[in-house]
Design an enzyme around this catalytic site. Sequence first.
Site, PDB file in Angstrom:
ATOM      1  N   GLU A 187      -2.435 -14.043  -5.339  1.00  0.00           N
ATOM      2  CA  GLU A 187      -1.963 -13.642  -4.033  1.00  0.00           C
ATOM      3  C   GLU A 187      -2.744 -12.768  -2.930  1.00  0.00           C
ATOM      4  O   GLU A 187      -2.559 -11.809  -2.793  1.00  0.00           O
ATOM      5  CB  GLU A 187      -0.718 -12.606  -4.697  1.00  0.00           C
ATOM      6  CG  GLU A 187       0.273 -13.199  -5.343  1.00  0.00           C
ATOM      7  CD  GLU A 187       1.171 -11.831  -6.121  1.00  0.00           C
ATOM      8  OE1 GLU A 187       0.638 -10.656  -5.839  1.00  0.00           O
ATOM      9  OE2 GLU A 187       2.020 -12.266  -6.950  1.00  0.00           O
ATOM     10  N   PRO A 188      -3.574 -13.522  -2.555  1.00  0.00           N
ATOM     11  CA  PRO A 188      -4.634 -12.873  -1.694  1.00  0.00           C
ATOM     12  C   PRO A 188      -4.147 -12.667  -0.413  1.00  0.00           C
ATOM     13  O   PRO A 188      -3.379 -13.587   0.005  1.00  0.00           O
ATOM     14  CB  PRO A 188      -5.872 -14.000  -1.374  1.00  0.00           C
ATOM     15  CG  PRO A 188      -5.136 -15.186  -1.627  1.00  0.00           C
ATOM     16  CD  PRO A 188      -3.915 -15.282  -2.531  1.00  0.00           C
ATOM     17  N   ARG A 220      -5.929  -9.729   2.290  1.00  0.00           N
ATOM     18  CA  ARG A 220      -7.029  -9.259   2.990  1.00  0.00           C
ATOM     19  C   ARG A 220      -8.039 -10.487   2.980  1.00  0.00           C
ATOM     20  O   ARG A 220      -8.681 -10.755   3.687  1.00  0.00           O
ATOM     21  CB  ARG A 220      -7.583  -8.242   2.546  1.00  0.00           C
ATOM     22  CG  ARG A 220      -8.681  -7.494   3.184  1.00  0.00           C
ATOM     23  CD  ARG A 220      -9.384  -6.299   2.259  1.00  0.00           C
ATOM     24  NE  ARG A 220      -8.359  -5.470   1.601  1.00  0.00           N
ATOM     25  CZ  ARG A 220      -7.854  -4.396   2.119  1.00  0.00           C
ATOM     26  NH1 ARG A 220      -8.376  -3.892   3.241  1.00  0.00           N
ATOM     27  NH2 ARG A 220      -7.167  -3.785   1.407  1.00  0.00           N
ATOM     28  N   ARG A 271      -5.775   2.029   9.878  1.00  0.00           N
ATOM     29  CA  ARG A 271      -6.629   2.022   8.530  1.00  0.00           C
ATOM     30  C   ARG A 271      -7.719   3.097   8.610  1.00  0.00           C
ATOM     31  O   ARG A 271      -7.743   4.023   7.744  1.00  0.00           O
ATOM     32  CB  ARG A 271      -7.415   0.729   8.320  1.00  0.00           C
ATOM     33  CG  ARG A 271      -6.215  -0.538   7.883  1.00  0.00           C
ATOM     34  CD  ARG A 271      -6.878  -1.677   7.406  1.00  0.00           C
ATOM     35  NE  ARG A 271      -7.307  -1.580   6.106  1.00  0.00           N
ATOM     36  CZ  ARG A 271      -8.545  -1.258   5.780  1.00  0.00           C
ATOM     37  NH1 ARG A 271      -9.582  -1.230   6.423  1.00  0.00           N
ATOM     38  NH2 ARG A 271      -8.760  -1.054   4.280  1.00  0.00           N
ATOM     39  N   TYR A 277      -6.843   5.646   5.633  1.00  0.00           N
ATOM     40  CA  TYR A 277      -7.830   5.680   4.350  1.00  0.00           C
ATOM     41  C   TYR A 277      -9.191   5.923   4.868  1.00  0.00           C
ATOM     42  O   TYR A 277      -9.916   5.620   3.909  1.00  0.00           O
ATOM     43  CB  TYR A 277      -7.765   3.866   3.966  1.00  0.00           C
ATOM     44  CG  TYR A 277      -6.277   3.276   3.982  1.00  0.00           C
ATOM     45  CD1 TYR A 277      -5.596   3.571   2.750  1.00  0.00           C
ATOM     46  CD2 TYR A 277      -6.023   2.522   4.783  1.00  0.00           C
ATOM     47  CE1 TYR A 277      -4.649   3.042   2.887  1.00  0.00           C
ATOM     48  CE2 TYR A 277      -4.898   1.744   4.752  1.00  0.00           C
ATOM     49  CZ  TYR A 277      -3.908   1.927   3.662  1.00  0.00           C
ATOM     50  OH  TYR A 277      -2.748   1.361   3.494  1.00  0.00           O
ATOM     51  N   CYS A 288      -1.444  11.536  20.301  1.00  0.00           N
ATOM     52  CA  CYS A 288      -1.677  13.074  20.148  1.00  0.00           C
ATOM     53  C   CYS A 288      -1.847  13.588  18.779  1.00  0.00           C
ATOM     54  O   CYS A 288      -0.697  14.133  18.202  1.00  0.00           O
ATOM     55  CB  CYS A 288      -0.425  13.678  20.871  1.00  0.00           C
ATOM     56  SG  CYS A 288      -0.177  13.106  22.586  1.00  0.00           S
TER      57      CYS A 288
HETATM   58  N1  LLP Z   1       0.159  -8.811  -4.043  1.00  0.00           N
HETATM   59  C1  LLP Z   1       0.739  -7.642  -4.179  1.00  0.00           C
HETATM   60  C2  LLP Z   1       1.814  -7.299  -5.129  1.00  0.00           C
HETATM   61  C3  LLP Z   1       0.299  -6.618  -3.521  1.00  0.00           C
HETATM   62  O1  LLP Z   1       0.800  -5.191  -3.478  1.00  0.00           O
HETATM   63  C4  LLP Z   1      -0.750  -6.836  -2.472  1.00  0.00           C
HETATM   64  C5  LLP Z   1      -1.398  -5.561  -1.777  1.00  0.00           C
HETATM   65  C6  LLP Z   1      -1.324  -8.053  -2.398  1.00  0.00           C
HETATM   66  C7  LLP Z   1      -0.925  -9.072  -3.251  1.00  0.00           C
HETATM   67  C8  LLP Z   1      -2.587  -8.482  -1.690  1.00  0.00           C
HETATM   68  O2  LLP Z   1      -3.454  -7.808  -1.700  1.00  0.00           O
HETATM   69  P1  LLP Z   1      -4.988  -8.195  -0.828  1.00  0.00           P
HETATM   70  O3  LLP Z   1      -5.360  -9.294  -1.409  1.00  0.00           O
HETATM   71  O4  LLP Z   1      -4.663  -8.197   0.486  1.00  0.00           O
HETATM   72  O5  LLP Z   1      -5.858  -6.943  -1.223  1.00  0.00           O
HETATM   73  N2  LLP Z   1      -2.645  -1.194   3.605  1.00  0.00           N
HETATM   74  C9  LLP Z   1      -3.919  -1.391   2.567  1.00  0.00           C
HETATM   75  C10 LLP Z   1      -3.800  -2.158   1.728  1.00  0.00           C
HETATM   76  C11 LLP Z   1      -2.573  -2.154   0.910  1.00  0.00           C
HETATM   77  C12 LLP Z   1      -2.405  -3.330  -0.214  1.00  0.00           C
HETATM   78  C13 LLP Z   1      -0.960  -3.488  -0.695  1.00  0.00           C
HETATM   79  N3  LLP Z   1      -0.666  -4.667  -1.550  1.00  0.00           N
HETATM   80  C14 LLP Z   1      -5.317  -1.454   3.308  1.00  0.00           C
HETATM   81  O6  LLP Z   1      -5.267  -1.487   4.711  1.00  0.00           O
HETATM   82  O7  LLP Z   1      -6.319  -1.227   3.033  1.00  0.00           O
END
Ligand code: LLP
Length: 430
Positions: A281-282, A284, A320, A324, A349
């Site tokens: 489930e990618p 990013r 972000r 973070y 603001c």
């Molecule tokens: N699967 C599930 C169940 C998830 O909760 C997430 C991300 C993904 C897949 C995808 O993860 P990725 O491959 O994108 O790393 N807003 C944060 C990231 C939060 C991710 C939440 N879940 C940021 O900007 O770094």
Amino acid sequence: MGESILTPAFGRVDGALVCEGVALETIAETVSTPTYVYSANAIREQYARLARALAPVPHRVHYSVKASSSLGILALLRSLGAGVDIVSGGELYRARLAGFGGEDIVFSGVGKTEAELREALEARTLLINVESEGELRLLERVARDLGVVAPVALRVNPEVTVNTPHHYTRTGERGLKFGIPYGEAPAVARLAASLPHTRLLGLDMHIGSQVSELDPYRLGMLRLLELYEQLRAEGAGEIRYLDIGGGLAVTYDSEAPIDLDAFADAVLPSIAASRLTLLVEPGRFLVGNAGVLLTRVLYRKRTGGREYVITDAGMNDLLRPSHYNAYHRIEAVRPRGARVVADIVGPVCESGDFFALDRDVDDVQPGDLLVIHSAGAYGFSMASNYNSRPRAAEVLVDGERFGVITTRERYEDLVRHEQLTPDWRTGGCS
Ligand code: LLP
């Protein structure tokens, strides 16, 4: 194309930044700023790299919609053969509009409502990733009412150590709200296998986001496979999918990129031996470096010994850095040559409205354009209307062409659901 930045999709022609074959200056003139700009070919390339790495085993790539949810991005990923991973009824709605069928969809999320479970069953999603016994029992009831059998994967917390740049993005460690505690998973799995309206078809984990180490994947997966073997020995369930979630890291600064071959070596042999179908489930990984936020400098200001660059994008557009403390590379579209150390901040603001602090950057002046790199994931999808700022436009570039995929919001959009006086009703206390 000249110097390559974080992906070859962004480079320089005659000193000015371009995305593929399109000048960012042209996009700014046509669509105005702030605007998210995505390279279609960068997304295609990442998808192809991942698909190649996983090719030795039966697998499916389910793009995590939350990373970048706009229909134009979803349609592109669908055209590449991706499925989706969703976490809300809203994401289900988007996925359907983008043409994904139920069999292309897995439904994750720690707090699905009864209505969302019903919508997922009606859409015949491939899997519903159940995160608690309570959710399983609710799903059983909803499925019974609809006269269907729910396809279940259990999201198990593998309780491994995960290092991500921020603790908000760790999900696979003991005690976090996500998934079923590892020790309780066998009992919930047996229940899922025995209830009349649920079918246990998979095991699932998602350990975190921006994960660059392979050990948590390897260890987490081994824990899931142990559980699988135990359940198989008992004859519980009809497990055929192993979902190892998303999380694959991308490069924001000078970090080493994730080594996909090493990832494949860590994951594929055990999945091959299990004969299960691998799901990933990618989010990013597919879109993070395919997008930038294009913004115009409004002002320069010097105060209390600090130098400020004030842009027309703010924390409401890209949260972000503020949320973070995330690093994003920033550079001038057409550098002037001189450098300055400055805080690059937005108009919102709040003192937390910044993109970079004490950053060595081109000595940009009012009217100049900047790009904030690596903004393709969790950029626009986390944008808000804070300070009553209309959300930015989104543009997709494909070769020499570019087109708007999300129109910039207008003031009317801000108040579309509001009214000056409420529709008064009585509250029933008498
Ligand atoms: N699967 C599930 C169940 C998830 O909760 C997430 C991300 C993904 C897949 C995808 O993860 P990725 O491959 O994108 O790393 N807003 C944060 C990231 C939060 C991710 C939440 N879940 C940021 O900007 O770094």
